[in-house]
Scaffold this active site. Structure first.
Site, PDB file in Angstrom:
ATOM      1  N   LYS A   1       0.811  -1.220   0.000  1.00 25.57           N
ATOM      2  CA  LYS A   1       0.000   0.000   0.000  1.00 25.57           C
ATOM      3  C   LYS A   1       0.843   1.269   0.000  1.00 25.57           C
ATOM      4  CE  LYS A   1      -4.417  -1.735   1.500  1.00 25.57           C
ATOM      5  NZ  LYS A   1      -5.503  -1.727   2.505  1.00 25.57           N
TER       6      LYS A   1
ATOM      7  N   ARG B   1      -3.947 -10.021   4.815  1.00 26.32           N
ATOM      8  CA  ARG B   1      -4.381 -10.038   3.410  1.00 26.32           C
ATOM      9  C   ARG B   1      -3.216  -9.552   2.567  1.00 26.32           C
ATOM     10  NH1 ARG B   1      -6.701  -6.483  -0.298  1.00 26.32           N
ATOM     11  NH2 ARG B   1      -8.274  -7.425  -1.685  1.00 26.32           N
TER      12      ARG B   1
END
Length: 398
Positions: A343, A377
Protein backbone atom coordinates in the site's frame (compact mmCIF):
# COMPACT_ATOMS: atom_id res chain seq x y z
CA UNK A 1 22.19 -16.62 52.24
CA UNK A 2 22.05 -13.24 50.50
CA UNK A 3 19.51 -12.80 47.72
CA UNK A 4 19.87 -10.72 44.57
CA UNK A 5 18.36 -7.26 44.62
CA UNK A 6 18.25 -7.11 40.80
CA UNK A 7 14.82 -6.26 39.38
CA UNK A 8 13.13 -7.21 36.15
CA UNK A 9 10.06 -5.24 34.97
CA UNK A 10 7.71 -7.43 32.96
CA UNK A 11 4.90 -6.27 30.68
CA UNK A 12 1.71 -8.29 31.23
CA UNK A 13 -0.60 -7.78 28.23
CA UNK A 14 -3.18 -10.42 29.12
CA UNK A 15 -4.36 -13.03 31.58
CA UNK A 16 -2.53 -15.85 29.82
CA UNK A 17 0.80 -14.12 30.42
CA UNK A 18 -0.04 -13.41 34.07
CA UNK A 19 -1.00 -17.04 34.71
CA UNK A 20 2.14 -18.35 33.00
CA UNK A 21 4.41 -16.05 35.03
CA UNK A 22 2.85 -17.18 38.31
CA UNK A 23 2.91 -20.85 37.35
CA UNK A 24 6.61 -20.54 36.48
CA UNK A 25 7.48 -19.50 40.05
CA UNK A 26 5.29 -22.18 41.61
CA UNK A 27 2.10 -20.34 42.61
CA UNK A 28 -0.70 -22.84 43.22
CA UNK A 29 -3.78 -22.92 40.99
CA UNK A 30 -6.27 -21.23 43.29
CA UNK A 31 -3.81 -18.45 44.02
CA UNK A 32 -3.23 -17.89 40.32
CA UNK A 33 -6.94 -17.40 39.68
CA UNK A 34 -7.33 -15.03 42.64
CA UNK A 35 -4.32 -12.89 41.73
CA UNK A 36 -4.68 -12.70 37.93
CA UNK A 37 -7.30 -9.87 38.00
CA UNK A 38 -4.93 -7.88 40.22
CA UNK A 39 -2.04 -8.36 37.76
CA UNK A 40 -3.89 -6.91 34.78
CA UNK A 41 -3.83 -3.14 34.53
CA UNK A 42 -6.00 -1.16 32.13
CA UNK A 43 -6.63 2.32 30.86
CA UNK A 44 -10.25 2.72 29.73
CA UNK A 45 -11.26 5.79 27.74
CA UNK A 46 -14.80 7.18 27.92
CA UNK A 47 -16.12 9.99 25.71
CA UNK A 48 -18.41 12.96 26.49
CA UNK A 49 -19.28 11.89 30.04
CA UNK A 50 -21.66 14.28 31.86
CA UNK A 51 -19.86 16.11 34.68
CA UNK A 52 -22.14 14.66 37.33
CA UNK A 53 -21.39 11.10 36.20
CA UNK A 54 -17.67 11.92 35.90
CA UNK A 55 -17.50 13.11 39.50
CA UNK A 56 -19.14 9.90 40.70
CA UNK A 57 -16.66 7.88 38.66
CA UNK A 58 -13.78 9.77 40.26
CA UNK A 59 -15.04 9.08 43.78
CA UNK A 60 -15.78 5.42 43.17
CA UNK A 61 -12.49 4.79 41.38
CA UNK A 62 -10.44 6.41 44.18
CA UNK A 63 -12.37 4.39 46.76
CA UNK A 64 -11.17 1.20 45.07
CA UNK A 65 -7.55 2.23 44.71
CA UNK A 66 -7.76 3.22 41.05
CA UNK A 67 -7.81 6.62 39.38
CA UNK A 68 -9.96 8.64 37.00
CA UNK A 69 -8.49 11.46 34.93
CA UNK A 70 -10.75 14.14 33.42
CA UNK A 71 -10.92 17.80 32.41
CA UNK A 72 -9.80 20.26 35.08
CA UNK A 73 -13.16 22.02 35.33
CA UNK A 74 -15.24 18.98 36.25
CA UNK A 75 -14.82 19.23 40.03
CA UNK A 76 -15.86 22.90 40.01
CA UNK A 77 -18.76 22.28 37.61
CA UNK A 78 -17.33 24.73 35.07
CA UNK A 79 -17.59 22.14 32.26
CA UNK A 80 -20.69 20.14 31.42
CA UNK A 81 -19.03 17.11 29.78
CA UNK A 82 -15.58 15.54 29.69
CA UNK A 83 -13.64 12.60 28.36
CA UNK A 84 -12.49 10.28 31.14
CA UNK A 85 -9.53 7.94 31.51
CA UNK A 86 -9.91 5.16 34.07
CA UNK A 87 -6.66 3.65 35.40
CA UNK A 88 -7.26 0.42 37.28
CA UNK A 89 -6.59 -3.28 37.64
CA UNK A 90 -9.12 -5.78 36.33
CA UNK A 91 -10.18 -6.45 39.93
CA UNK A 92 -10.73 -2.74 40.64
CA UNK A 93 -12.83 -2.43 37.49
CA UNK A 94 -14.91 -5.45 38.51
CA UNK A 95 -15.61 -3.81 41.88
CA UNK A 96 -16.42 -0.52 40.14
CA UNK A 97 -18.90 -2.24 37.82
CA UNK A 98 -20.60 -3.86 40.82
CA UNK A 99 -21.11 -0.42 42.36
CA UNK A 100 -22.11 1.40 39.16
CA UNK A 101 -24.98 -0.95 38.36
CA UNK A 102 -26.88 0.78 41.19
CA UNK A 103 -26.17 4.30 39.92
CA UNK A 104 -28.03 6.75 37.65
CA UNK A 105 -26.87 9.16 34.87
CA UNK A 106 -26.09 6.24 32.53
CA UNK A 107 -23.55 4.72 34.92
CA UNK A 108 -25.62 1.52 35.21
CA UNK A 109 -25.18 1.02 31.44
CA UNK A 110 -21.48 1.80 31.78
CA UNK A 111 -21.18 -1.06 34.29
CA UNK A 112 -22.38 -3.49 31.60
CA UNK A 113 -20.05 -1.95 29.00
CA UNK A 114 -17.02 -2.30 31.30
CA UNK A 115 -17.72 -5.99 31.88
CA UNK A 116 -18.23 -6.61 28.15
CA UNK A 117 -15.02 -4.76 27.26
CA UNK A 118 -12.92 -6.74 29.74
CA UNK A 119 -14.47 -10.02 28.59
CA UNK A 120 -13.77 -9.21 24.94
CA UNK A 121 -10.20 -8.11 25.69
CA UNK A 122 -9.30 -11.24 27.63
CA UNK A 123 -11.19 -13.58 25.31
CA UNK A 124 -9.15 -12.64 22.25
CA UNK A 125 -6.46 -15.22 23.01
CA UNK A 126 -8.82 -18.19 22.79
CA UNK A 127 -8.81 -20.64 19.87
CA UNK A 128 -11.99 -20.08 17.85
CA UNK A 129 -13.60 -21.50 14.74
CA UNK A 130 -15.38 -19.80 11.85
CA UNK A 131 -17.45 -22.32 9.90
CA UNK A 132 -17.17 -22.11 6.10
CA UNK A 133 -18.53 -24.43 3.39
CA UNK A 134 -14.97 -25.36 2.38
CA UNK A 135 -13.90 -26.12 5.92
CA UNK A 136 -13.44 -24.14 9.12
CA UNK A 137 -11.04 -21.26 9.70
CA UNK A 138 -9.26 -21.81 13.02
CA UNK A 139 -8.58 -18.43 14.64
CA UNK A 140 -5.82 -18.05 17.24
CA UNK A 141 -3.66 -21.10 16.62
CA UNK A 142 -1.60 -19.40 13.92
CA UNK A 143 -1.90 -16.37 11.65
CA UNK A 144 -4.07 -17.10 8.59
CA UNK A 145 -3.07 -15.92 5.12
CA UNK A 146 -5.62 -14.36 2.76
CA UNK A 147 -4.28 -14.29 -0.79
CA UNK A 148 -5.39 -11.41 -3.01
CA UNK A 149 -6.84 -12.13 -6.47
CA UNK A 150 -7.87 -9.00 -8.40
CA UNK A 151 -9.89 -9.66 -11.56
CA UNK A 152 -9.85 -6.00 -12.54
CA UNK A 153 -8.23 -4.13 -15.43
CA UNK A 154 -7.06 -1.27 -13.21
CA UNK A 155 -5.68 -2.74 -9.97
CA UNK A 156 -3.02 -0.54 -8.36
CA UNK A 157 -0.82 -3.54 -7.63
CA UNK A 158 -0.95 -6.06 -10.49
CA UNK A 159 -2.13 -3.81 -13.31
CA UNK A 160 -4.84 -6.16 -14.59
CA UNK A 161 -2.56 -9.23 -14.92
CA UNK A 162 -5.40 -11.51 -13.80
CA UNK A 163 -8.30 -9.84 -15.62
CA UNK A 164 -8.48 -12.89 -17.88
CA UNK A 165 -10.51 -15.63 -16.09
CA UNK A 166 -8.04 -18.36 -17.03
CA UNK A 167 -5.08 -16.41 -15.69
CA UNK A 168 -7.05 -15.59 -12.54
CA UNK A 169 -7.89 -19.22 -11.77
CA UNK A 170 -4.31 -20.29 -12.44
CA UNK A 171 -3.06 -17.61 -10.04
CA UNK A 172 -5.56 -18.71 -7.37
CA UNK A 173 -4.18 -22.25 -7.54
CA UNK A 174 -0.67 -20.83 -7.22
CA UNK A 175 -1.65 -18.84 -4.12
CA UNK A 176 -3.08 -21.97 -2.49
CA UNK A 177 0.09 -23.93 -3.32
CA UNK A 178 2.13 -21.17 -1.67
CA UNK A 179 0.09 -21.48 1.53
CA UNK A 180 -2.98 -19.23 1.29
CA UNK A 181 -5.73 -20.19 3.74
CA UNK A 182 -8.30 -17.96 1.98
CA UNK A 183 -8.57 -16.60 -1.56
CA UNK A 184 -10.06 -13.07 -1.70
CA UNK A 185 -11.47 -12.23 -5.13
CA UNK A 186 -12.23 -8.63 -6.09
CA UNK A 187 -13.95 -7.37 -9.24
CA UNK A 188 -13.66 -3.63 -8.59
CA UNK A 189 -10.48 -1.71 -7.93
CA UNK A 190 -10.52 0.34 -4.72
CA UNK A 191 -7.22 2.14 -5.32
CA UNK A 192 -7.19 5.93 -4.78
CA UNK A 193 -8.96 7.64 -7.68
CA UNK A 194 -10.59 4.43 -8.93
CA UNK A 195 -13.62 4.50 -11.21
CA UNK A 196 -16.64 2.89 -9.51
CA UNK A 197 -18.50 0.26 -11.53
CA UNK A 198 -22.07 -0.99 -11.23
CA UNK A 199 -23.07 -4.41 -9.92
CA UNK A 200 -23.64 -5.85 -13.40
CA UNK A 201 -20.11 -5.04 -14.57
CA UNK A 202 -18.68 -6.29 -11.28
CA UNK A 203 -20.51 -9.59 -11.65
CA UNK A 204 -19.51 -9.92 -15.31
CA UNK A 205 -15.90 -9.91 -14.12
CA UNK A 206 -16.43 -12.16 -11.11
CA UNK A 207 -18.84 -14.84 -12.33
CA UNK A 208 -16.60 -16.85 -14.71
CA UNK A 209 -13.77 -16.85 -12.17
CA UNK A 210 -15.92 -17.75 -9.18
CA UNK A 211 -17.69 -20.59 -11.02
CA UNK A 212 -14.34 -22.29 -11.56
CA UNK A 213 -12.92 -21.46 -8.14
CA UNK A 214 -15.85 -22.91 -6.18
CA UNK A 215 -15.41 -26.14 -8.16
CA UNK A 216 -11.62 -26.33 -7.98
CA UNK A 217 -10.34 -24.53 -4.86
CA UNK A 218 -10.41 -26.35 -1.53
CA UNK A 219 -9.80 -23.38 0.79
CA UNK A 220 -12.48 -20.79 1.71
CA UNK A 221 -13.21 -18.18 -0.98
CA UNK A 222 -13.95 -14.57 -0.10
CA UNK A 223 -15.50 -11.95 -2.39
CA UNK A 224 -14.40 -8.35 -1.94
CA UNK A 225 -17.58 -6.34 -2.59
CA UNK A 226 -19.75 -3.68 -0.96
CA UNK A 227 -22.79 -4.39 -3.17
CA UNK A 228 -25.57 -6.56 -1.75
CA UNK A 229 -26.64 -7.99 -5.12
CA UNK A 230 -23.07 -9.12 -5.84
CA UNK A 231 -22.79 -10.64 -2.37
CA UNK A 232 -26.07 -12.55 -2.86
CA UNK A 233 -25.00 -13.90 -6.25
CA UNK A 234 -21.61 -14.94 -4.87
CA UNK A 235 -23.14 -16.70 -1.86
CA UNK A 236 -25.67 -18.46 -4.11
CA UNK A 237 -22.73 -19.70 -6.16
CA UNK A 238 -21.06 -21.17 -3.08
CA UNK A 239 -18.62 -18.50 -1.94
CA UNK A 240 -17.71 -18.68 1.78
CA UNK A 241 -17.01 -15.11 2.97
CA UNK A 242 -18.03 -11.53 2.14
CA UNK A 243 -15.33 -8.86 2.53
CA UNK A 244 -16.96 -5.40 2.61
CA UNK A 245 -14.64 -2.38 2.49
CA UNK A 246 -17.49 -0.12 3.61
CA UNK A 247 -18.45 -2.14 6.69
CA UNK A 248 -21.98 -2.85 5.38
CA UNK A 249 -22.71 0.91 5.16
CA UNK A 250 -22.56 1.51 1.40
CA UNK A 251 -25.54 -0.74 0.62
CA UNK A 252 -28.52 -0.83 2.99
CA UNK A 253 -29.27 -4.46 2.02
CA UNK A 254 -25.80 -5.90 2.61
CA UNK A 255 -26.30 -6.83 6.28
CA UNK A 256 -29.62 -8.57 5.62
CA UNK A 257 -28.13 -10.55 2.70
CA UNK A 258 -25.24 -11.74 4.89
CA UNK A 259 -27.67 -12.54 7.69
CA UNK A 260 -29.89 -14.60 5.41
CA UNK A 261 -26.94 -16.83 4.53
CA UNK A 262 -25.38 -16.59 8.03
CA UNK A 263 -22.17 -15.94 6.14
CA UNK A 264 -18.82 -14.93 7.64
CA UNK A 265 -18.25 -11.23 6.99
CA UNK A 266 -15.24 -8.93 7.13
CA UNK A 267 -16.25 -5.36 7.98
CA UNK A 268 -13.61 -2.74 7.28
CA UNK A 269 -13.43 0.80 8.61
CA UNK A 270 -13.76 3.37 5.86
CA UNK A 271 -14.95 6.95 5.41
CA UNK A 272 -14.89 9.88 3.02
CA UNK A 273 -12.09 12.27 3.96
CA UNK A 274 -9.58 12.04 6.78
CA UNK A 275 -11.19 14.18 9.52
CA UNK A 276 -11.61 12.53 12.93
CA UNK A 277 -12.58 13.78 16.36
CA UNK A 278 -10.60 10.94 17.96
CA UNK A 279 -8.92 8.55 15.50
CA UNK A 280 -8.99 5.16 17.25
CA UNK A 281 -12.18 5.87 19.19
CA UNK A 282 -13.95 6.79 15.92
CA UNK A 283 -12.69 3.65 14.20
CA UNK A 284 -13.86 1.46 17.08
CA UNK A 285 -17.28 3.16 17.11
CA UNK A 286 -17.67 2.59 13.35
CA UNK A 287 -16.80 -1.09 13.70
CA UNK A 288 -19.05 -1.56 16.74
CA UNK A 289 -21.98 -0.16 14.79
CA UNK A 290 -21.22 -2.57 11.94
CA UNK A 291 -21.02 -5.50 14.35
CA UNK A 292 -24.41 -4.64 15.86
CA UNK A 293 -25.92 -4.21 12.39
CA UNK A 294 -24.76 -7.65 11.27
CA UNK A 295 -25.77 -9.38 14.49
CA UNK A 296 -29.21 -7.73 14.40
CA UNK A 297 -29.64 -9.10 10.87
CA UNK A 298 -28.79 -12.66 11.84
CA UNK A 299 -25.04 -13.02 11.24
CA UNK A 300 -23.67 -15.22 14.05
CA UNK A 301 -21.35 -13.18 16.33
CA UNK A 302 -18.55 -15.69 15.80
CA UNK A 303 -18.69 -15.07 12.02
CA UNK A 304 -17.73 -11.38 12.15
CA UNK A 305 -14.16 -10.24 11.39
CA UNK A 306 -12.96 -6.63 11.68
CA UNK A 307 -10.42 -4.69 9.60
CA UNK A 308 -9.07 -1.25 10.63
CA UNK A 309 -8.90 -0.17 6.98
CA UNK A 310 -5.27 0.82 6.45
CA UNK A 311 -5.15 3.12 3.42
CA UNK A 312 -8.85 3.97 3.48
CA UNK A 313 -10.07 7.33 4.80
CA UNK A 314 -6.71 7.99 6.47
CA UNK A 315 -3.63 10.03 5.62
CA UNK A 316 -0.09 8.75 6.11
CA UNK A 317 0.28 9.82 9.75
CA UNK A 318 -3.14 8.39 10.62
CA UNK A 319 -2.27 5.07 8.97
CA UNK A 320 0.98 4.92 10.94
CA UNK A 321 -0.83 5.72 14.18
CA UNK A 322 -3.37 2.97 13.60
CA UNK A 323 -0.54 0.53 12.83
CA UNK A 324 1.00 1.37 16.20
CA UNK A 325 -2.30 0.92 18.04
CA UNK A 326 -3.69 -2.26 16.45
CA UNK A 327 -3.77 -3.95 19.85
CA UNK A 328 -6.68 -1.66 20.83
CA UNK A 329 -8.94 -3.55 18.39
CA UNK A 330 -8.97 -6.39 20.93
CA UNK A 331 -11.73 -4.59 22.81
CA UNK A 332 -14.17 -5.55 20.03
CA UNK A 333 -13.70 -9.24 20.78
CA UNK A 334 -13.54 -10.18 17.10
CA UNK A 335 -10.83 -11.67 14.86
CA UNK A 336 -8.76 -8.93 13.21
CA UNK A 337 -7.77 -8.83 9.53
CA UNK A 338 -4.97 -6.54 8.38
CA UNK A 339 -4.44 -5.48 4.78
CA UNK A 340 -1.24 -3.50 4.20
CA UNK A 341 0.22 -5.33 1.22
CA UNK A 342 2.12 -2.98 -1.13
CA UNK A 343 0.00 0.00 0.00
CA UNK A 344 0.86 3.66 -0.47
CA UNK A 345 1.70 4.03 3.23
CA UNK A 346 4.72 1.81 2.59
CA UNK A 347 5.55 3.59 -0.66
CA UNK A 348 5.49 7.00 1.03
CA UNK A 349 7.63 5.97 4.00
CA UNK A 350 10.24 4.15 1.90
CA UNK A 351 9.84 6.22 -1.30
CA UNK A 352 9.39 3.06 -3.37
CA UNK A 353 7.10 2.03 -6.26
CA UNK A 354 4.49 -0.69 -5.90
CA UNK A 355 6.73 -3.51 -7.14
CA UNK A 356 9.43 -2.78 -4.52
CA UNK A 357 7.37 -2.84 -1.31
CA UNK A 358 7.93 -6.43 -0.21
CA UNK A 359 10.16 -5.63 2.78
CA UNK A 360 7.88 -2.80 3.90
CA UNK A 361 4.89 -5.14 3.70
CA UNK A 362 6.82 -7.72 5.74
CA UNK A 363 7.50 -5.17 8.46
CA UNK A 364 3.81 -4.24 8.75
CA UNK A 365 2.77 -7.90 8.77
CA UNK A 366 5.17 -8.73 11.62
CA UNK A 367 4.09 -5.64 13.55
CA UNK A 368 0.43 -6.53 13.09
CA UNK A 369 0.84 -10.11 14.24
CA UNK A 370 2.78 -8.94 17.30
CA UNK A 371 -0.27 -6.86 18.24
CA UNK A 372 -2.82 -9.64 17.87
CA UNK A 373 -3.82 -9.63 14.20
CA UNK A 374 -5.33 -12.97 13.18
CA UNK A 375 -5.48 -12.76 9.36
CA UNK A 376 -3.19 -10.96 6.92
CA UNK A 377 -4.38 -10.04 3.41
CA UNK A 378 -1.40 -10.14 1.05
CA UNK A 379 -0.26 -10.42 -2.57
CA UNK A 380 3.04 -12.22 -1.88
CA UNK A 381 1.76 -15.32 -0.10
CA UNK A 382 4.94 -17.40 0.02
CA UNK A 383 7.09 -14.61 1.50
CA UNK A 384 4.47 -13.37 3.95
CA UNK A 385 3.72 -16.91 5.11
CA UNK A 386 7.35 -17.15 6.20
CA UNK A 387 7.14 -13.79 7.97
CA UNK A 388 3.96 -14.92 9.73
CA UNK A 389 5.38 -18.26 10.84
CA UNK A 390 8.50 -16.62 12.27
CA UNK A 391 6.45 -13.99 14.09
CA UNK A 392 4.00 -16.62 15.34
CA UNK A 393 6.89 -18.59 16.79
CA UNK A 394 7.59 -15.63 19.08
CA UNK A 395 4.10 -14.25 19.68
CA UNK A 396 2.13 -17.51 19.98
CA UNK A 397 4.83 -19.57 21.69
CA UNK A 398 2.52 -20.42 24.60
Amino acid sequence: MAWQEDIEIIEIPDGTTARRLMADIGVEGRGIELMTPKALYYCLKLKDVPARAANILKQEMLARGGEAAMAAGVAGWSVERTDVLLFATARQLELLADKLKEQYFGLNRLAIAIREALKAWEGRGEIREIKCPRGPLIIGRRTLIMGILNVTPDSFSDGGRFYDPGAAVEHAHRLVEEGADIIDVGGESTRPGHRPIDAEEEWRRLEPVLKRLVAEIKVPISVDTYKAVTARRALDLGVDIINDIWGCRADAHMASVCGRYRAPVVIMHNQEGTTYSDLMFDILSFLRTGIRLLEDNGVPPENIIVDPGIGFGKDLQQNLEVMGRLRELKVLGKPVLLGTSRKSMIGKVLDLPVDQRLEGTAATVALGISQGVDIIRVHDVRAMLRVARMTDAVVRRA
